[in-house]
Design an enzyme around this catalytic site. Structure first.
Site, PDB file in Angstrom:
ATOM      1  CB  SER A  48      23.557  35.366  72.315  1.00  0.00           C
ATOM      2  OG  SER A  48      22.948  35.543  73.397  1.00  0.00           O
ATOM      3  CG  LEU A 101      24.152  45.198  87.589  1.00  0.00           C
ATOM      4  CD1 LEU A 101      24.402  43.905  87.940  1.00  0.00           C
ATOM      5  CD2 LEU A 101      24.345  46.458  88.704  1.00  0.00           C
ATOM      6  CB  SER A 104      25.590  47.027  76.582  1.00  0.00           C
ATOM      7  OG  SER A 104      25.095  48.124  77.551  1.00  0.00           O
ATOM      8  CG  ASP A 148      28.324  52.070  81.560  1.00  0.00           C
ATOM      9  OD1 ASP A 148      28.492  52.788  82.695  1.00  0.00           O
ATOM     10  OD2 ASP A 148      27.383  51.999  81.189  1.00  0.00           O
TER      11      ASP A 148
HETATM   12  C1  GLA Z   1      24.323  54.410  81.526  1.00  0.00           C
HETATM   13  C2  GLA Z   1      25.476  54.766  80.567  1.00  0.00           C
HETATM   14  C3  GLA Z   1      26.441  55.495  81.566  1.00  0.00           C
HETATM   15  C4  GLA Z   1      26.062  56.473  82.473  1.00  0.00           C
HETATM   16  C5  GLA Z   1      24.900  55.982  83.288  1.00  0.00           C
HETATM   17  C6  GLA Z   1      24.143  56.976  84.081  1.00  0.00           C
HETATM   18  O1  GLA Z   1      24.997  53.379  82.272  1.00  0.00           O
HETATM   19  O2  GLA Z   1      25.910  53.942  79.707  1.00  0.00           O
HETATM   20  O3  GLA Z   1      27.351  56.110  80.708  1.00  0.00           O
HETATM   21  O4  GLA Z   1      25.583  57.646  81.988  1.00  0.00           O
HETATM   22  O5  GLA Z   1      23.877  55.247  82.579  1.00  0.00           O
HETATM   23  O6  GLA Z   1      25.264  57.376  85.114  1.00  0.00           O
END
Ligand code: GLA
Length: 363
Positions: A48, A101, A104, A148
Site C-alpha cells: 500500500s 466516499l 474500501s 458502493d
Molecule cells: C456504507 C455502506 C453502504 C451504505 C452506506 C449508508 O457506505 O457500505 O452499503 O449502507 O454506508 O447508506
C-alpha cells in the site's frame, strides 16, 4: 504479465442506510480512484503506497487491516469457484479514506477485476458486485449494503444511478445541474465508530422487521411503525421517509428543479441526524453553517456516517470565496481543518475497463 485497474469512489446523492433495507439509492461515481497493479508471484505480497507498507499474507489470513479488503476478495472469488494463484499487488489511491466516499469498495472492485483478468477468468458484472459485497460482509466484517460496490462497477459518467436494492433494477439518471454543482466537504473526522455502529443499525432494522412480522421494509407503512418502541420507530421512520425522498429527488433532477433537490438534501440530513442518529457535531456544524447562505441549495452527510464528508449542492463558483470563512470557524471550534473536494462524475469499471457483460463461467 502486469494488469493495472482503477475503480472509482462514490457519492450518494440521497438514499442513505436504505440499501440494506430493500430501498432505493441514487449514487454516482467520482473521479477519485483506487488503482491496483498486479502480477503473478510465488506468494501473496501486497503493497500500500498510502500506508507505506509491504506485507506478505497467507491465503484466507485476516489481519484486521487494509490487506483484508484484497484477501477478502481472493477468499470470495474462490468461494464462488474462481481459482486464484498468488500474486504481487501494488495499491495507490487518489481517494481519501474514512471520508465516506467508499474507498474500501473501490479497492475491492479494483482488486477483483485485476485478479480476475490476471487469472484469465471472465465474470458477469453483477457477480463481481456480489463477490466484493461478500468479501466486505463476511471477511472484513462490515455488513454493508450493495450500493458502493454496485456503483464502482456500474456507474456511468454524467449520470447518477437509481438502484432498487430489492430487485437490483437500475436506471441511469442524467446529472443535469445547469449552473449548479455538487461539492464535497471532508470534515476530517475519520469514521472509526462507523463499522460497529453500522452493524448495530442493521441489527435494529432486523429487529423492526421481526417485531412487526414483515419480510421487507417495502411492506411497511407509517401506520405499522407506530407500535414500535421510540428508538426503533425513529430508525424505521428514517428508512421510510428516505426512500420517498430518493424518488422525489429523481423527479427534481429530471424536472430540472435544483432548489427542490437542495431541500431534499437538508431533509435527508435532518433525518440522518435526528432519527437514524448517524451524524456527529462536526458534520452538523458544517451543514448548519451552509444552511440558508446565498448560493447553497442544500447539504447533507454522505456515506455510513459518524464523520466523513458533507455533500453540498451549490451555485457554480460559490464555494471558492466562502470556504475560507467556514474553515476558520471550524478550526476554532474543532481544532481541525475541512477540505473541499471538487469532484466530477466518472465511469465505473464496467465502462472504464470494458468488462464483458457476456455470460462466462468460473473455472
Ligand atoms: C456504507 C455502506 C453502504 C451504505 C452506506 C449508508 O457506505 O457500505 O452499503 O449502507 O454506508 O447508506
Amino acid at each position: 504479465m502486469t494488469i493495472k485497474i482503477k475503480a472509482p469512489g462514490r457519492v450518494n446523492i440521497i438514499g442513505e442506510h436504505t440499501d440494506y433495507n430493500d430501498g432505493f439509492v441514487l449514487p454516482f461515481a467520482i473521479d477519485r480512484y483506487v488503482e491496483v497493479e498486479v502480477s503473478p508471484f510465488k506468494k501473496f505480497v501486497l503493497t500500500s503506497k498510502l500506508y507505506n507498507q509491504t506485507v506478505e499474507v497467507e491465503k484466507n489470513e485476516r489481519r484486521r487491516s487494509w490487506t483484508d479488503y484484497v484477501m477478502g476478495v481472493v477468499w470470495a472469488l474462490e468461494q464462488a469457484g474462481y481459482r486464484v494463484e498468488p500474486f504481487e499487488m501494488q495499491i495507490e489511491s487518489t481517494l481519501p479514506t474514512g471520508a465516506g466516499l467508499s474507498s474500501s469498495a473501490a479497492l475491492e472492485v479494483a482488486a477483483a477485476v485485476a485478479i480476475v483478468k490476471l487469472m484469465g477468468h471472465r465474470i458477469e458484472p453483477k457477480d463481481l458486485v456480489q463477490i466484493c459485497v461478500k468479501a466486505e460482509r463476511e471477511f472484513v466484517g462490515v455488513r454493508c449494503g450493495v450500493m458502493d460496490q454496485f456503483t464502482a462497477v456500474f456507474a456511468k459518467k454524467d449520470h447518477a444511478i437509481l438502484l432498487d436494492t430489492m430487485t437490483m433494477d437500475y436506471e441511469y439518471v442524467p446529472l443535469n445541474l445547469n449552473n449548479h454543482e455538487f461539492v464535497l466537504i471532508d470534515s476530517n473526522v475519520k469514521h472509526e465508530l462507523a463499522s460497529s455502529e453500522y452493524n448495530k443499525r442493521r441489527m435494529e432494522c432486523e429487529t423492526i422487521l421481526k417485531t412487526l412480522k414483515k419480510r421487507s421494509f417495502r411492506d411497511l407503512t407509517e401506520k405499522d411503525i407506530a407500535s414500535l418502541d421510540p428508538t426503533l420507530r425513529k430508525r424505521a421512520k428514517h428508512v421510510l421517509s428516505e426512500n420517498e425522498r430518493v424518488l422525489k429527488m429523481v423527479s427534481a433532477l429530471k424536472d430540472n428543479r435544483p432548489m427542490l433537490a437542495g431541500c431534499y438534501l437538508y431533509e435527508s440530513h435532518a433525518s440522518l441526524r435526528d432519527l437514524y442518529e448517524v451524524s456527529c457535531d462536526e458534520v452538523d456544524f458544517i451543514v448548519g453553517y451552509l444552511k440558508g447562505r446565498a448560493g447553497i441549495l442544500g447539504a447533507r452527510i454522505v456515506g455510513g456516517g459518524f464523520g466523513g464528508s458533507v455533500l453540498a449542492l451549490v451555485r457554480k463558483g460559490f464555494i471558492d470565496f466562502n470556504f475560507e470563512d467556514l474553515d476558520r470557524e471550524y478550526r476554532k471550534l474543532f481544532g481541525r481543518s475541512i477540505k473541499v473536494l471538487r469532484v466530477s462524475s466518472s465511469d465505473g469499471v464496467l465502462f472504464s475497463h470494458l468488462i464483458s457483460p457476456g455470460s462466462e463461467s468460473a473455472t
